[in-house]
Motif scaffolding. Structure first.
Motif, mmCIF file in Angstrom:
data_model
loop_
_atom_site.group_PDB
_atom_site.id
_atom_site.type_symbol
_atom_site.label_atom_id
_atom_site.label_comp_id
_atom_site.label_asym_id
_atom_site.label_seq_id
_atom_site.Cartn_x
_atom_site.Cartn_y
_atom_site.Cartn_z
ATOM 1 N N ALA A 394 26.085 37.937 138.955
ATOM 2 C CA ALA A 394 27.171 37.734 139.918
ATOM 3 C C ALA A 394 28.435 37.293 139.184
ATOM 4 C CB ALA A 394 26.768 36.693 140.959
ATOM 5 N N GLY A 395 29.556 37.601 139.769
ATOM 6 C CA GLY A 395 30.824 37.202 139.158
ATOM 7 C C GLY A 395 31.136 38.031 137.931
ATOM 8 N N ASP A 396 31.610 37.374 136.866
ATOM 9 C CA ASP A 396 32.031 38.106 135.670
ATOM 10 C C ASP A 396 30.882 38.426 134.724
ATOM 11 O OD1 ASP A 396 31.434 35.631 134.619
ATOM 12 O OD2 ASP A 396 33.514 35.085 134.189
ATOM 13 N N GLY A 397 29.666 37.937 135.011
ATOM 14 C CA GLY A 397 28.519 38.260 134.175
ATOM 15 C C GLY A 397 28.462 37.503 132.868
ATOM 16 N N ASN A 398 29.366 36.540 132.650
ATOM 17 C CA ASN A 398 29.378 35.815 131.376
ATOM 18 C C ASN A 398 28.105 35.009 131.153
ATOM 19 O OD1 ASN A 398 31.858 36.752 130.494
ATOM 20 N ND2 ASN A 398 33.002 35.110 131.497
ATOM 21 N N GLU A 399 27.462 34.595 132.238
ATOM 22 C CA GLU A 399 26.247 33.783 132.095
ATOM 23 C C GLU A 399 25.149 34.554 131.372
ATOM 24 O OE1 GLU A 399 22.819 31.682 134.920
ATOM 25 O OE2 GLU A 399 24.745 32.289 135.791
ATOM 26 N N VAL A 400 24.894 35.776 131.803
ATOM 27 C CA VAL A 400 23.827 36.553 131.175
ATOM 28 C C VAL A 400 24.228 36.994 129.769
ATOM 29 C CG1 VAL A 400 24.576 38.800 132.117
ATOM 30 C CG2 VAL A 400 22.188 38.428 131.534
ATOM 31 N N ILE A 401 25.503 37.289 129.545
ATOM 32 C CA ILE A 401 25.969 37.638 128.189
ATOM 33 C C ILE A 401 25.719 36.472 127.235
ATOM 34 C CG2 ILE A 401 28.000 38.178 126.792
ATOM 35 C CD1 ILE A 401 27.036 40.535 128.438
ATOM 36 N N ALA A 402 26.032 35.249 127.686
ATOM 37 C CA ALA A 402 25.825 34.068 126.844
ATOM 38 C C ALA A 402 24.346 33.878 126.512
ATOM 39 C CB ALA A 402 26.379 32.830 127.540
ATOM 40 N N GLU A 403 23.465 34.097 127.501
ATOM 41 C CA GLU A 403 22.036 33.922 127.265
ATOM 42 C C GLU A 403 21.524 34.948 126.254
ATOM 43 O OE1 GLU A 403 20.030 31.606 128.236
ATOM 44 O OE2 GLU A 403 21.496 30.545 129.480
ATOM 45 N N LEU A 404 22.010 36.178 126.328
ATOM 46 C CA LEU A 404 21.591 37.191 125.358
ATOM 47 C C LEU A 404 22.074 36.850 123.950
ATOM 48 C CD1 LEU A 404 22.174 40.457 127.431
ATOM 49 C CD2 LEU A 404 19.977 39.617 126.593
ATOM 50 N N GLU A 415 32.573 46.619 124.239
ATOM 51 C CA GLU A 415 31.676 47.334 125.162
ATOM 52 C C GLU A 415 31.038 46.395 126.185
ATOM 53 O OE1 GLU A 415 31.384 50.527 125.407
ATOM 54 O OE2 GLU A 415 32.734 50.881 123.721
ATOM 55 N N LYS A 416 31.615 45.231 126.360
ATOM 56 C CA LYS A 416 31.037 44.267 127.313
ATOM 57 C C LYS A 416 30.961 44.855 128.733
ATOM 58 C CE LYS A 416 32.003 39.852 129.546
ATOM 59 N NZ LYS A 416 32.912 38.684 129.631
ATOM 60 N N THR A 417 32.010 45.567 129.146
ATOM 61 C CA THR A 417 32.032 46.123 130.506
ATOM 62 C C THR A 417 30.909 47.130 130.688
ATOM 63 O OG1 THR A 417 34.428 45.791 130.678
ATOM 64 C CG2 THR A 417 33.404 47.376 132.204
ATOM 65 N N ARG A 418 30.733 48.034 129.702
ATOM 66 C CA ARG A 418 29.655 49.012 129.816
ATOM 67 C C ARG A 418 28.287 48.327 129.759
ATOM 68 N NH1 ARG A 418 33.011 52.714 126.641
ATOM 69 N NH2 ARG A 418 33.576 54.503 127.955
ATOM 70 N N LEU A 419 28.162 47.270 128.951
ATOM 71 C CA LEU A 419 26.890 46.552 128.878
ATOM 72 C C LEU A 419 26.538 45.939 130.230
ATOM 73 C CD1 LEU A 419 24.489 45.382 127.357
ATOM 74 C CD2 LEU A 419 25.970 43.494 126.601
ATOM 75 N N LEU A 420 27.528 45.341 130.891
ATOM 76 C CA LEU A 420 27.272 44.755 132.208
ATOM 77 C C LEU A 420 26.944 45.848 133.234
ATOM 78 C CD1 LEU A 420 30.010 41.966 132.322
ATOM 79 C CD2 LEU A 420 27.534 41.640 132.238
ATOM 80 N N THR A 421 27.627 46.990 133.123
ATOM 81 C CA THR A 421 27.311 48.108 134.028
ATOM 82 C C THR A 421 25.866 48.545 133.838
ATOM 83 O OG1 THR A 421 29.611 48.864 133.976
ATOM 84 C CG2 THR A 421 27.940 50.457 134.686
ATOM 85 N N TYR A 422 25.447 48.614 132.589
ATOM 86 C CA TYR A 422 24.067 48.987 132.282
ATOM 87 C C TYR A 422 23.081 47.966 132.864
ATOM 88 C CZ TYR A 422 19.874 49.725 129.405
ATOM 89 O OH TYR A 422 18.587 49.931 128.973
ATOM 90 N N LEU A 423 23.365 46.678 132.684
ATOM 91 C CA LEU A 423 22.478 45.623 133.184
ATOM 92 C C LEU A 423 22.401 45.654 134.704
ATOM 93 C CD1 LEU A 423 23.507 42.673 130.834
ATOM 94 C CD2 LEU A 423 21.352 43.939 130.799
ATOM 95 N N HIS A 424 23.532 45.931 135.365
ATOM 96 C CA HIS A 424 23.537 46.015 136.825
ATOM 97 C C HIS A 424 22.615 47.134 137.320
ATOM 98 C CE1 HIS A 424 26.348 43.201 138.666
ATOM 99 N NE2 HIS A 424 27.084 43.284 137.577
ATOM 100 N N GLY A 425 22.530 48.229 136.558
ATOM 101 C CA GLY A 425 21.752 49.376 137.017
ATOM 102 C C GLY A 425 20.282 49.322 136.659
ATOM 103 N N LEU A 426 19.864 48.312 135.890
ATOM 104 C CA LEU A 426 18.469 48.231 135.488
ATOM 105 C C LEU A 426 17.580 47.826 136.664
ATOM 106 C CD1 LEU A 426 18.640 46.447 132.005
ATOM 107 C CD2 LEU A 426 18.127 48.835 132.469
ATOM 108 N N GLY A 427 16.335 48.215 136.598
ATOM 109 C CA GLY A 427 15.369 47.744 137.594
ATOM 110 C C GLY A 427 14.748 48.835 138.421
#
Length: 889
Positions: A394-404, A415-427
């Motif tokens: 949720a939001g800017d996705g910085n939380e999950v980026i920091a954990e990775l 490529e942060k934007t594309r990485l978040l797009t990829y993570l959003h589509g997983l599952g």
């Protein structure tokens, strides 16, 4: 059929336009320049042929070659399921007549789709000769079509029995449904037409058809149809517009709306089916005037639908063969985004970062807390896993980026934007599903019983405790083998009741739920340096490393609920009671035994499900728990002594040890066990649970419960009346059974029967400490009464002389009176508020009467007795000076 059903473009035969068949100037009907209806002739005139039969039975004749022959069913690839209906509305006379002509009316109803109550209707009127009878001047029309609505009554009208009435003032305030929408089923082919008359015509030949009143020419109306068909899950929408420019335009607009919501759609031009269709003609005209049979019309529509679908299917197939733009990942190449154009061979590739994929899907049993198990390649080249909560995106996705990043994942910063797009589509499409359980212990999923530990699940491997991966370090990390633990640690419990009891208690936690026994604890008390800590370290080695499994009482001051949820259906080992304030110990023991956490709010402000657990806890202390509370002026009640049962740790001259097993003294065996438990631990509990889970699944609980009842009967002394004592005996019996099972499972290498004997010994130490089998609360109340009478005999009791007159003692804090014969008279208010505080008055009174402390009226058997004081009869509770007899003894 009725004349009023004929096409608006046709006309009745007259002097200027006589019937081509019989030459008549009335009754016959001219459909257009090529067709007519006439029943005065038996054979078609030259150049004409019969093309069908009208609904009223009259023949339809048309010029030979002027109409295309309908296709036949043998030509078709896609047959539809047709169910002709004859329950549609019918034309009715209004009563208005002009010679042989009359006015007719038909009503199309729009009921509430849920309740079936009246909502609206479309009323259509016209004359049989299609005269211009409606409207004014140049705007007169041959028909009148008006919406009516069902008007709701006022409260006063309802009281008079009025339920509503039809109003001809438009559609009203309510939103009308789709006409005939209740006939649409999932997976059906739906014909979308313009007008109720066309819907009924399509129903007559067996099709499923809809329209919306007055909305086919508005964007909102077309959108209503599109959203409805989307929700209805229609297989195909076949749009049948009117045969004119406006109709075709509206058909394309509707197709666009339907495709926006992903409803497969074709627009069918009726001229392709029936070349002779008149301008502004519709499906009604095809059914009524084509002269074709129902079967011929069905076949022609099916053929045209198949013809229109074929290029759509080919286009979809070609599109599916084109490579897609999107993400791909593998451990060697990493995560890549490929941007492909519609032409094969033209693509752009972007490197995002190291390999990253979702290998599992997790959620809680309640369906929230959704998370993905990510597998990724670190900058060091090895594969790691991370449980990514979906909410962290949720939001800017910085939380999950920091954990990775914290877990050594590497990606290109740009490529942060594309990485978040990829993570959003997983599952999507992940087959591996996991359930994250909020606490350790037993879990029933799909009728399979499993047991969860922080680091492993015994049973259904899809169940995990709180996290997909256990922490890198946890208390249950095994070391050594079960065989070495048995030789170096377990065998020394033989002949040592305290060690046998402590070890048995570590296996007892998982039995609480199976036997429906509430949680609670034992406090192993005794002087320092006598082996108490060694006993709990031996107990802790069953589950894991003693230094990590044994918790301090001080740790319960904060985070108690988290500790409890980690020990649900397990044994929690706590050391050093004195390290925590008595009030905190009291509250903590209550929460641990009660098994329910505090009610808290969730993220949305609603009530969060509180944490629950069922745990057995083993504690140590230098003094009994009850005495620890009393020493800080805390009142002790019966429930508290059962919550944490005090058992003496000192067995004899060697502290907790009765059998030294060849060691010189208690210190020698204690030092050996301290060293051995650090080298051999964490294997006994998992081995015990593997056998227990297997037996519960295969054999059920009957044998287990029978064994428990047998041990409880052995431990229960005669004369147990206090329910609290019964609950304590059950807890001792659970520990004894756990030890006997551990022996039977080949885990604990001591003689059978020793765990039961150890429980019996320690049960007796508890009973001796509490003063027998009676109620603790009753015992405490008797002690309080005795203390009050002793302490206030001279200061709170006014002396009376032989005439029951008052002496000179002042009456401050008056409890009552004392007579020269030794009788003590207590005021009823004092007896109620001070003597019986916190206990049932009847229970205490009965007990004191049986002990001879309290007198009663033998005539009435009532305890309050009458005595005369200063000339007045008053009621008192009359005590004897019982303590003088006790002191004399």
């Amino acid at each position: 059929m009725l004349e009023t059903d004929l096409n608006d473009q046709g006309r009745e035969a007259n002097k200027d336009n006589p019937c081509p068949g019989c030459g008549g100037t009335d009754w016959c009907y001219l459909i257009n320049e090529t067709a007519f209806i006439c029943d005065r002739i038996s054979a078609p005139p030259e150049g004409y042929s019969q093309r069908g039969t009208a609904k009223d039975g009259r023949p339809i004749f048309a010029k030979t070659g002027s109409y295309a022959e309908p296709r036949t069913l043998s030509d078709l690839v896609l047959p539809l399921e047709w169910e002709p209906k004859s329950d549609g509305p019918q034309w009715q006379p209004t009563g208005s007549k002009d010679g042989k002509h009359s006015e007719q009316i038909i009503e199309y109803h729009y009921p509430d789709p849920i309740t079936g109550d009246p909502l609206g209707k479309v009323v259509r009127k016209q004359w049989s000769d299609r005269r211009l009878a409606y409207g004014r001047g140049a705007s007169k029309k041959t028909k009148e079509i008006r919406p009516w609505h069902w008007a709701k009554p006022t409260p006063a009208m309802v009281a008079d029995g009025v339920k509503g009435w039809w109003s001809d003032r438009g559609k009203g305030d309510g939103k009308w449904p789709i006409y005939r929408q209740n006939e649409v089923t999932p997976g059906s082919v739906v014909f979308v037409v313009a007008g109720e008359q066309s819907v009924e015509a399509m129903r007559g030949i067996g099709g499923v058809a809809i329209c919306n009143q007055g909305g086919e020419k508005t964007t909102a109306g077309l959108k209503q149809i599109a959203l409805f068909l989307k929700a209805a899950k229609s297989k195909l929408a076949v749009v049948l517009p009117d045969h004119d420019a406006t109709g075709r335009e509206m058909g394309e607009v509707l197709k666009t709306q339907l495709e926006k919501v992903h409803v497969k759609t074709i627009v069918l031009d009726l001229a392709e089916v029936w070349p002779g269709i008149p301008t502004k003609g519709d499906i009604y005209d095809l059914v009524t005037y084509s002269g074709w049979s129902v079967e011929q019309i069905q076949a022609a529509l099916e053929f045209e639908i198949e013809r229109l679908l074929e290029p759509l299917d080919i286009e979809a197939e070609l599109r599916a063969q084109l490579p897609k733009s999107g993400f791909s990942t593998d451990p060697d190449r990493g995560l890549i985004y490929t941007d492909r154009t519609s032409q094969p061979g033209h693509e752009l590739r972007y490197f995002i970062g190291n390999h990253l994929e979702a290998i599992g899907y997790c959620q809680s049993p309640s369906g929230d807390g959704a998370a993905l198990v990510l597998s990724f390649k670190t900058i060091h080249g090895y594969l790691a896993t991370y449980l990514m909560g979906r909410g962290s995106l949720a939001g800017d996705g910085n939380e999950v980026i920091a954990e990775l990043l914290l877990r050594s994942y590497s990606f290109l910063r740009g490529e942060k934007t594309r990485l978040l797009t990829y993570l959003h589509g997983l599952g999507a499409g992940i087959e591996e599903q996991f359930l994250l359980m909020p606490s350790t212990g037993w879990a029933d999923v799909q009728e399979q019983k499993s047991f969860l530990l922080p680091h492993v699940t015994i049973g259904d491997r899809r169940l995990r405790f709180q996290s997909f991966e256990p922490p890198l370090t946890h208390p249950y990390q095994p070391k050594g083998t079960l065989e070495n633990w048995a030789v170096e640690v377990g065998k020394y419990a033989a002949g040592n009741s305290r060690l046998a009891f402590a070890l048995s208690s570590s296996f007892a936690g998982p039995l609480l739920e199976l036997l429906d026994i509430p949680g609670g604890g034992f406090n192993l008390y005794g002087a320092t340096s006598r082996g108490k800590t060694t006993a709990v370290q031996v107990a802790a080695s069953v589950a894991g490393h003693p230094d990590k499994v044994v918790r301090s009482w001080r740790a319960t001051d904060n985070g108690l609920e988290a500790i409890a949820s980690e020990h649900s259906d397990l044994t929690l080992v706590l050391d050093e009671l004195k390290e925590c304030h008595p009030k905190v110990v009291d509250q903590a023991s209550y929460l641990l035994a009660n098994g329910v956490g505090k009610q808290r709010a969730n993220r949305t402000g609603g009530k969060q499900t509180p944490k629950t657990w069922r745990t057995l806890f083993l504690s140590t202390g230098e003094m009994p728990f009850v005495e620890y509370l009393k020493g800080h002026s805390l009142t002790v009640k019966g429930g508290q002594e059962i919550r944490l049962i005090d058992i003496g740790a000192i067995a004899g001259e060697h502290g907790v040890f009765e059998n030294l097993h060849g060691f010189k003294d208690g210190a020698g065996i204690a030092n050996h066990l301290k060293s051995a438990t650090r080298q051999h631990h964490g294997t006994a509990l998992t081995s015990f649970l593997e056998v227990l889970v297997s037996q519960v699944e295969s054999e059920g609980l009957d044998d287990l419960r029978d064994s428990f009842r047998a041990i409880r009967e052995v431990l229960t002394p005669s004369g147990v009346a206090d329910p609290a004592v019964g609950r304590a005996i059950e807890r001792f019996a659970v520990v004894a059974l756990a030890g006997e099972l551990a022996i039977r499972f080949g885990i604990l290498p001591i003689p059978e029967g020793e765990p039961t004997q150890a429980s019996a010994i320690l049960l007796q130490t508890w009973l001796n400490l509490r003063g027998g089998l009676g109620s603790h609360d009753l015992k405490a109340a008797l002690e309080r009464v005795e203390a009050i009478l002793r302490e206030n005999y001279h200061t709170g009791l006014v002396p009376l002389d032989l005439e029951n007159r008052l002496g000179d003692t002042p009456r401050g804090n008056l409890l009552g009176y004392r007579r020269l014969n030794g009788e003590i008279l207590i005021l009823p208010s004092v007896y109620r508020d001070q003597f019986c505080q916190g206990i049932d008055r009847k229970l205490l009174t009965t007990q004191m009467r049986s002990l001879g402390w309290l007198k009663w009226d033998e005539a009435t058997n009532k305890t309050p007795v009458q005595r005369k004081v200063e000339g007045k009869n008053q009621r008192f509770y009359a005590f004897t000076p019982f303590w003088e007899v006790q002191d004399g003894e």
